[in-house]
Motif scaffolding. Sequence first.
Motif, PDB file in Angstrom:
ATOM      1  N   ALA A 222       0.924  -1.171   0.017  1.00  0.00           N
ATOM      2  CA  ALA A 222      -0.055  -0.061  -0.101  1.00  0.00           C
ATOM      3  C   ALA A 222       0.764   1.379  -0.131  1.00  0.00           C
ATOM      4  N   GLN A 223       0.210   2.473  -0.441  1.00  0.00           N
ATOM      5  CA  GLN A 223       1.172   3.579  -0.669  1.00  0.00           C
ATOM      6  C   GLN A 223       1.097   4.030   0.766  1.00  0.00           C
ATOM      7  N   ARG A 224       2.375   4.781   1.177  1.00  0.00           N
ATOM      8  CA  ARG A 224       2.351   5.317   2.412  1.00  0.00           C
ATOM      9  C   ARG A 224       3.291   6.675   2.334  1.00  0.00           C
ATOM     10  N   VAL A 225       3.104   7.570   3.296  1.00  0.00           N
ATOM     11  CA  VAL A 225       3.869   8.793   3.348  1.00  0.00           C
ATOM     12  C   VAL A 225       4.409   8.928   4.802  1.00  0.00           C
ATOM     13  N   THR A 226       5.712   8.952   4.957  1.00  0.00           N
ATOM     14  CA  THR A 226       6.330   8.874   6.455  1.00  0.00           C
ATOM     15  C   THR A 226       7.087  10.229   6.500  1.00  0.00           C
ATOM     16  N   GLN A 227       6.568  11.016   7.638  1.00  0.00           N
ATOM     17  CA  GLN A 227       7.372  12.124   8.076  1.00  0.00           C
ATOM     18  C   GLN A 227       7.570  11.900   9.447  1.00  0.00           C
ATOM     19  N   PRO A 228       9.132  11.574   9.623  1.00  0.00           N
ATOM     20  CA  PRO A 228       9.569  11.050  10.987  1.00  0.00           C
ATOM     21  C   PRO A 228       9.414  11.936  12.095  1.00  0.00           C
TER      22      PRO A 228
ATOM     23  N   TYR B 227       5.886   3.380  -2.401  1.00  0.00           N
ATOM     24  CA  TYR B 227       5.071   3.111  -3.668  1.00  0.00           C
ATOM     25  C   TYR B 227       5.816   2.454  -4.613  1.00  0.00           C
ATOM     26  N   SER B 228       5.356   1.319  -5.289  1.00  0.00           N
ATOM     27  CA  SER B 228       6.181   0.710  -6.313  1.00  0.00           C
ATOM     28  C   SER B 228       6.254   1.342  -7.524  1.00  0.00           C
ATOM     29  N   GLY B 229       5.349   2.141  -7.912  1.00  0.00           N
ATOM     30  CA  GLY B 229       5.368   2.714  -9.156  1.00  0.00           C
ATOM     31  C   GLY B 229       6.000   4.264  -9.155  1.00  0.00           C
ATOM     32  N   SER B 230       5.681   5.040  -9.929  1.00  0.00           N
ATOM     33  CA  SER B 230       6.164   6.236 -10.052  1.00  0.00           C
ATOM     34  C   SER B 230       5.421   7.246  -9.588  1.00  0.00           C
ATOM     35  N   PRO B 231       5.550   7.851  -8.487  1.00  0.00           N
ATOM     36  CA  PRO B 231       4.586   8.757  -7.651  1.00  0.00           C
ATOM     37  C   PRO B 231       4.613  10.158  -8.076  1.00  0.00           C
ATOM     38  N   GLU B 232       3.845  10.872  -7.718  1.00  0.00           N
ATOM     39  CA  GLU B 232       3.992  12.407  -7.734  1.00  0.00           C
ATOM     40  C   GLU B 232       3.964  12.716  -6.465  1.00  0.00           C
ATOM     41  N   LEU B 233       4.949  13.688  -5.941  1.00  0.00           N
ATOM     42  CA  LEU B 233       5.103  14.082  -4.761  1.00  0.00           C
ATOM     43  C   LEU B 233       4.659  15.560  -4.669  1.00  0.00           C
ATOM     44  N   PHE B 234       4.166  15.871  -3.539  1.00  0.00           N
ATOM     45  CA  PHE B 234       3.926  17.476  -2.897  1.00  0.00           C
ATOM     46  C   PHE B 234       4.299  17.790  -1.804  1.00  0.00           C
ATOM     47  N   TRP B 235       4.396  18.824  -1.343  1.00  0.00           N
ATOM     48  CA  TRP B 235       4.429  19.418  -0.076  1.00  0.00           C
ATOM     49  C   TRP B 235       3.177  20.430  -0.090  1.00  0.00           C
ATOM     50  N   TYR B 236       2.328  20.316   0.932  1.00  0.00           N
ATOM     51  CA  TYR B 236       1.252  21.266   1.361  1.00  0.00           C
ATOM     52  C   TYR B 236       1.569  21.836   2.760  1.00  0.00           C
ATOM     53  N   VAL B 237       1.273  23.134   2.722  1.00  0.00           N
ATOM     54  CA  VAL B 237       1.603  23.922   4.018  1.00  0.00           C
ATOM     55  C   VAL B 237       0.201  24.348   4.707  1.00  0.00           C
ATOM     56  N   GLN B 238       0.187  24.567   6.171  1.00  0.00           N
ATOM     57  CA  GLN B 238      -0.875  25.283   6.569  1.00  0.00           C
ATOM     58  C   GLN B 238      -0.387  26.150   7.442  1.00  0.00           C
ATOM     59  N   TYR B 239      -0.407  27.345   7.259  1.00  0.00           N
ATOM     60  CA  TYR B 239      -0.099  28.550   8.190  1.00  0.00           C
ATOM     61  C   TYR B 239      -0.964  28.634   9.257  1.00  0.00           C
ATOM     62  N   SER B 240      -0.852  29.304  10.443  1.00  0.00           N
ATOM     63  CA  SER B 240      -1.793  29.573  11.573  1.00  0.00           C
ATOM     64  C   SER B 240      -2.954  30.282  11.226  1.00  0.00           C
ATOM     65  N   ARG B 241      -4.152  29.564  11.426  1.00  0.00           N
ATOM     66  CA  ARG B 241      -5.242  30.153  11.066  1.00  0.00           C
ATOM     67  C   ARG B 241      -5.622  30.306   9.431  1.00  0.00           C
TER      68      ARG B 241
ATOM     69  N   GLY C 226      16.046   6.671  -5.273  1.00  0.00           N
ATOM     70  CA  GLY C 226      16.643   5.603  -4.885  1.00  0.00           C
ATOM     71  C   GLY C 226      16.370   5.420  -3.302  1.00  0.00           C
ATOM     72  N   GLU C 227      16.383   6.488  -2.628  1.00  0.00           N
ATOM     73  CA  GLU C 227      16.025   6.663  -1.083  1.00  0.00           C
ATOM     74  C   GLU C 227      14.386   6.609  -0.923  1.00  0.00           C
ATOM     75  N   THR C 228      13.744   6.799  -1.790  1.00  0.00           N
ATOM     76  CA  THR C 228      12.302   7.115  -1.798  1.00  0.00           C
ATOM     77  C   THR C 228      12.098   8.044  -0.763  1.00  0.00           C
ATOM     78  N   SER C 229      12.789   9.480  -1.129  1.00  0.00           N
ATOM     79  CA  SER C 229      12.668  10.337  -0.167  1.00  0.00           C
ATOM     80  C   SER C 229      12.354  11.788  -1.167  1.00  0.00           C
ATOM     81  N   PHE C 230      11.610  12.666  -0.463  1.00  0.00           N
ATOM     82  CA  PHE C 230      11.419  13.879  -1.132  1.00  0.00           C
ATOM     83  C   PHE C 230      11.463  15.077   0.205  1.00  0.00           C
ATOM     84  N   HIS C 231      12.664  15.312   0.527  1.00  0.00           N
ATOM     85  CA  HIS C 231      12.662  16.149   1.876  1.00  0.00           C
ATOM     86  C   HIS C 231      12.543  17.703   1.184  1.00  0.00           C
TER      87      HIS C 231
END
Lengths: 110, 113
Positions: free
Chosen positions: A1-7, A27-41, A66-71
């Motif tokens: 299953a697809q999973r995203v980890t933010q340690p 994810y075993s395939g080719s993902p598309e990755l995003f960063w979303y942000v929520q500022y206070s209020r 290779g590292e399956t990361s998107f820092h």
Amino acid sequence: AQRVTQPEKLLSVFKGAPVELKCNYSYSGSPELFWYVQYSRQRLQLLLRHISRESIKGFTADLNKGETSFHLKKPFAQEEDSAMYYCALTTYYNTDKLIFGTGTRLQVFP
Amino acid sequence: EAGVAQSPRYKIIEKRQSVAFWCNPISGHATLYWYQQILGQGPKLLIQFQNNGVVDDSQLPKDRFSAERLKGVDSTLKIQPAKLEDSAVYLCASSFPMAYEQYFGPGTRLTVT
């Protein structure tokens, strides 16, 4: 299953320090990755996506298959960067369905 | 441009009661999403509509949750009966079909006591 980890639940830095918010995915395939942000209020909003390879508000993120990361990185943090950051991915089979990580709260102290 | 609208913003109910949330997407956005965000977690997709048809409801607890999007614009999400574990923020989002950016509403914070 697809999973995203933010340690890290919380990342605290001083103004002007470099920032790196970690995101790993599975994810075993080719993902598309995003960063979303929520500022206070404010609403959750898109910060950047890996395909565009842009720098938004000084932030960049590189997909490392290779590292399956998107820092998320910024060389010099600003106080206004304080917010909740969520990494998310979509898959080939449903490019609309966002799978979110648990989020990292960034605190930038003056 | 007006953003995604949601109401109510806050709701407190007792367990076993019912509750309904309303969402009005950005004009022209055919795709509408409902997410559940439990404290300390990221948003989790409950249901995705394209126009008035359901694209994905695999994570919707169908024994108690229902959603509809009549006429392909506004949508309502209902919980009946509510459980304590339904306490969460319910987010509505909308987008153009196959567009990468989703636009989120302010959310409805539900507390079940």
